[in-house]
Design a protein around this motif. Structure first.
Motif, PDB file in Angstrom:
ATOM      1  N   ARG A 103      -8.839  41.722 -21.332  1.00 32.15           N
ATOM      2  CA  ARG A 103     -10.012  42.801 -20.740  1.00 32.15           C
ATOM      3  C   ARG A 103     -10.732  42.907 -19.775  1.00 32.15           C
ATOM      4  N   THR A 156       0.765  46.781 -21.452  1.00 36.31           N
ATOM      5  CA  THR A 156      -0.554  47.357 -19.809  1.00 36.31           C
ATOM      6  C   THR A 156       0.111  46.633 -18.899  1.00 36.31           C
ATOM      7  N   LEU A 176      -1.899  46.599 -26.331  1.00 35.98           N
ATOM      8  CA  LEU A 176      -2.525  48.093 -25.487  1.00 35.98           C
ATOM      9  C   LEU A 176      -2.617  47.346 -24.012  1.00 35.98           C
ATOM     10  N   SER A 177      -3.503  46.485 -24.680  1.00 35.78           N
ATOM     11  CA  SER A 177      -4.176  45.227 -23.453  1.00 35.78           C
ATOM     12  C   SER A 177      -3.037  44.860 -22.719  1.00 35.78           C
ATOM     13  N   SER A 183       3.476  45.641 -17.845  1.00 33.94           N
ATOM     14  CA  SER A 183       3.826  47.052 -17.554  1.00 33.94           C
ATOM     15  C   SER A 183       3.549  47.176 -15.906  1.00 33.94           C
ATOM     16  N   GLU A 184       2.017  45.970 -15.561  1.00 32.58           N
ATOM     17  CA  GLU A 184       2.026  45.924 -14.671  1.00 32.58           C
ATOM     18  C   GLU A 184       2.841  44.669 -13.571  1.00 32.58           C
ATOM     19  N   ILE A 209       7.899  45.247 -23.227  1.00 33.81           N
ATOM     20  CA  ILE A 209       7.084  45.558 -23.577  1.00 33.81           C
ATOM     21  C   ILE A 209       7.839  46.391 -25.237  1.00 33.81           C
ATOM     22  N   SER A 222       5.206  46.490 -28.479  1.00 33.78           N
ATOM     23  CA  SER A 222       4.849  48.401 -28.911  1.00 33.78           C
ATOM     24  C   SER A 222       5.915  48.405 -30.134  1.00 33.78           C
TER      25      SER A 222
END
Length: 375
Positions: free
Chosen positions: A293, A196, A192-193, A199-200, A220, A224
């Motif tokens: 993170r 994220t 998930l990190s 996605s950014e 991504i 996933s």
């Protein structure tokens, strides 16, 4: 434990009451008056009821004082019936001896069984014609009583085994929950990190660089899908991450986060136990996830070295960054990682160093010392 088991126990306990045929025959054909027969039936019924309750409750953890009191009542009933109704009633003392062995621990039964036999002898000598019954009853009373001490220990051992089995099942369930919690934390935290971050990046590349944004979206999707596969494998207990794959994934994650990565070359793990490699792979994943993170680092160095220690050869993984650190205490991730390494007979050191944070994980290895090097 249930109705069927209680019925079977009552059946096996009741079978031995067949040896009360002598008192029953005496009541039916002994020539006693009607009043004596009524009192005899009442006394026999009371004796059998008390005996069944005492023996049936064997293994339930009653206090010894209560058991001794019950045995005293049985002995008193046997003495009274034998002295008043005749030698046929001496058989009741055999049941007193057996109840002593079944309901008392050996340290006490070794005294109460001989006492019951001594009382049997005394009452037989005081009863008309009791001498002829003494030899046939004394040996069964003595041997039957001590045989029941073994049955009692078997019952107690069976109960202890059932409790131990339940405890082992509970511990196994707890360990499985801990394993699943660690796996899901490590898997989803890392994946998930990365999702994220990408996605950014894709959001910043739109609309000026749609091709680059499309590549990030494709990454991504790949991450996933892999995360979904990893979660399924973790749930079924089949997933064993490999260190080489985690090194490649660490490079992708650090680069996506804008962190300069110094990674070791492809490691030679031919002599490293699978359990040790798996533990280090989880350690690398957790360390890189924390760098991405929490650290805000600009550079991260990963070293993988074979070392010789006083406890034998070890494989050492070091992950160090120049960020703000991950705090002084262990979070869920480092706590789970410590448990993993402990299971693999490894060690974990983690804490701030200089302007950054360093994590050092060591696991047993059969390899040579000082054969690895950082890139």
């Amino acid at each position: 434990m249930n109705r069927r088991q209680r019925a079977v126990k009552a059946l096996w306990t009741g079978i031995w009451l067949v040896y009360l045929s002598a008192p029953v025959t005496d009541l039916l054909h002994g020539g006693h008056s009607a009043g004596v027969r009524v009192l005899g039936w009442i006394g026999l019924a009371a004796f059998v009821t008390w005996y069944m309750l005492l023996v049936f409750r064997t293994g339930r953890g009653e206090r010894n004082a209560v058991v001794l009191g019950s045995l005293g009542v049985l002995a008193a009933q046997s003495t009274l019936l034998a002295l008043t109704l005749g030698r046929e009633w001496l058989v009741l003392f055999v049941y007193v001896s057996i109840a002593s062995g079944a309901a008392l621990p050996l340290r006490m039964a070794r005294w109460t069984i001989p006492a019951a036999c001594a009382l049997l002898t005394a009452v037989a000598l005081a009863t008309h014609g009791g001498n002829s019954f003494l030899a046939g009853l004394l040996i069964p009373a003595l041997l039957g009583g001590f045989a029941m001490t073994g049955v009692r220990e078997l019952v107690r051992t069976t109960i202890a085994l059932r409790e131990a089995r339940a405890t082992v099942a509970q511990l196994a369930a707890n360990e499985e929950r801990l394993r699943l919690a660690r796996d899901l934390h490590d898997l989803l935290g890392h994946s998930l990190s990365l999702i994220t971050l990408k996605s950014e990046l894709a959001g910043r590349m739109l609309p000026d660089h749609p091709d680059k944004a499309a590549r990030q979206v494709a990454d991504i999707e790949r991450v996933s899908r892999q995360a979904l596969v990893d979660v399924r494998e973790a749930v079924t207990g089949y997933r064993r991450p490999r260190l080489s794959a985690e090194l490649a994934g660490a490079g992708v994650a650090l680069t996506a986060a804008g962190v300069t990565a110094d990674l070791p070359a492809e490691p030679d793990l031919t002599v490293v136990p699978e359990e040790s490699e798996t533990a280090l792979a989880w350690a690398l994943r957790e360390a890189v996830t924390n760098v991405v993170r929490h650290s805000g680092a600009r550079r991260c160095t990963v070293e993988l070295l074979h070392r010789q220690t006083l406890d034998g050869p070890v494989l050492e993984l070091t992950v160090e960054d120049d960020g703000s650190g991950a705090g002084d205490g262990y979070g869920n991730g480092l706590t789970g990682l410590h448990e993993r390494l402990t299971t693999a007979s490894g060690t974990l050191e983690a804490g701030p160093v200089g302007q950054g944070f360093r994590l050092v994980a060591r696991v047993p290895s059969a390899g040579r010392a000082d054969v690895g090097s950082p890139a």
